[in-house]
Design an enzyme around this catalytic site. Sequence first.
Site, short mmCIF file in Angstrom:
data_model
loop_
_atom_site.label_atom_id
_atom_site.label_comp_id
_atom_site.label_asym_id
_atom_site.label_seq_id
_atom_site.Cartn_x
_atom_site.Cartn_y
_atom_site.Cartn_z
N LEU A 34 0.82 -1.21 0.00
CA LEU A 34 0.00 0.00 0.00
C LEU A 34 0.85 1.25 0.00
O LEU A 34 1.82 1.36 0.75
CB LEU A 34 -0.88 0.01 1.25
CG LEU A 34 -1.71 1.28 1.49
CD1 LEU A 34 -3.02 1.20 0.73
CD2 LEU A 34 -1.97 1.50 2.97
N ASP A 42 -0.23 8.63 1.87
CA ASP A 42 0.13 10.05 1.87
C ASP A 42 1.50 10.31 1.24
O ASP A 42 2.47 9.61 1.54
CB ASP A 42 0.19 10.59 3.30
CG ASP A 42 -1.11 10.48 4.04
OD1 ASP A 42 -2.03 9.83 3.54
OD2 ASP A 42 -1.19 11.05 5.14
N ARG A 84 -0.12 15.02 14.42
CA ARG A 84 0.77 14.42 13.42
C ARG A 84 0.94 15.33 12.20
O ARG A 84 0.38 16.39 12.12
CB ARG A 84 0.23 13.07 12.98
CG ARG A 84 -1.21 13.06 12.48
CD ARG A 84 -1.67 11.66 12.14
NE ARG A 84 -3.08 11.57 11.75
CZ ARG A 84 -4.07 11.29 12.59
NH1 ARG A 84 -3.81 11.07 13.88
NH2 ARG A 84 -5.31 11.23 12.16
#
Length: 486
Positions: free
Chosen positions: A43, A46, A165
């Site tokens: 996968l 971002d 974050r």
Amino acid sequence: MKEWTQEERYRVLQDKSEIAELYEKIQTSDYRQTYHLQPITGLSSDPNGFVYHKGVWHLYYQWCPWGAVHGLKYWYHTTSADLVHWRNEGVGIHPDTIYDNKGVHSGSGFSADDKLYLFYTGNHRDENWVRTPYTCVAELTDQGQLIKHPEPLFGPHPAYTEHQRDPKVVYDKDTERYYILLGAQSQELKGRVLIYSSASLLEGWTFAGELKVPGFEDLGGMWECPSIERINGKDVLVFSPQYTTLPHRGPSTNHNIYLIGQMDFSKLTFTAEGDYRHLDYGFDFYAAQFAANVQEEDKAILTAWIGLPDNHYPTESEDWEGSLIVPRELRIEDNRLKQAPISGLSQLRGEELALDGRLPRVCELELTTTGKDNLDLAFFCQEGDKGGLRLVYDAQEKVCHFDRSQMEQRFNVAIGEQLSVPLEQELTSLRVFIDRSSIEFFFNDGEATFTSHLYPTATETGLKLDQGVQIRAWELKSSVTDDFIV
């Protein structure tokens, strides 16, 4: 669909041989992209650490190697000399310290004093699986060696939830200080941006306060991936509000929006000049990030993930998923962003194509029309112009309506299969970039954009156009190496 155990998702990659068979398997996929960045296995999500440094563009992405699942995240490193041709460089940051023992999460790059620094969120979990996010930094040397700072710059602020974050680092000339923008969530479950400040890039960071954005205090339950850039004297704040629905966006609770205005770091205030706009109106666009150290003052460079958190896509059955958009050049016109594919992308054009009603799986289209008439277009329709991705243009309302519910491979149905793109001008031009599992639309020279994953089958090969629509088409050559470099 495979059910992943926690142990499987958070397994540490010890050697490339562990995923060699998986790499070979996914090379046979009919949906591997040609000119978009994508994961070598597993996968990608971002984009991270997007920065221009010493003549090279560096771009990382979140990577889980084991399959199409969110688990132990790495930063995978790619580089380019022109933002068009990309090559794999291997893992950029490993989760190998106590501060990032369960993942190297999103962040940004920063070029200073001839050195390249990477700021990221260290995802730490204890034996009870309690999360502690740390803001960390590493230096990438000219020899390609990564040197992590031995201690985090700072830990979580106790007045907010564990959702802290995605550090974005900027330098403000007016205050002569560095700032880190951090996506966060208040104890009242409202989206926030926390700001830390320092006179030095690698030490002395202190909490400066919460970013004030008057008029938008109640928008969303978490602001992921905040990014800010100055374009021709105006500031653009981009972020991804979560846990909220927005008008005309169906039941989706993940979005990517922007505000244009002025940022005052001395007051920690962003004053917007109008309402928010969607950065992209498509089904699959998220976590956009500005490139750092762009040399021109009149534009910014942007990338984003083609996908959304919690969504699922057909290639998951092949143990891979994910892609990044074609990098975009952003300018401000009439107090809104105008977006265009990176100018050098025309280098990929091969011969001009005569389509004859058939749509290639990898191509660029240019459509022009008067803008006065309604349109009903279909991309990848079946015989008899049935199905396909439908684009219906309402000339009176100046709105484009998309519907992908008639494609054979349907996915994320509960999130919605119909979306609309409002235009301020009549639709007179449309550029379309098609790769093997994605499609990107640019309306009226970038007035608006629409990005979607799309997975045509062998019987979905048609293109339906109305009379009065003129079209040119080009095949596009490969520009991204898919080499097995770990």
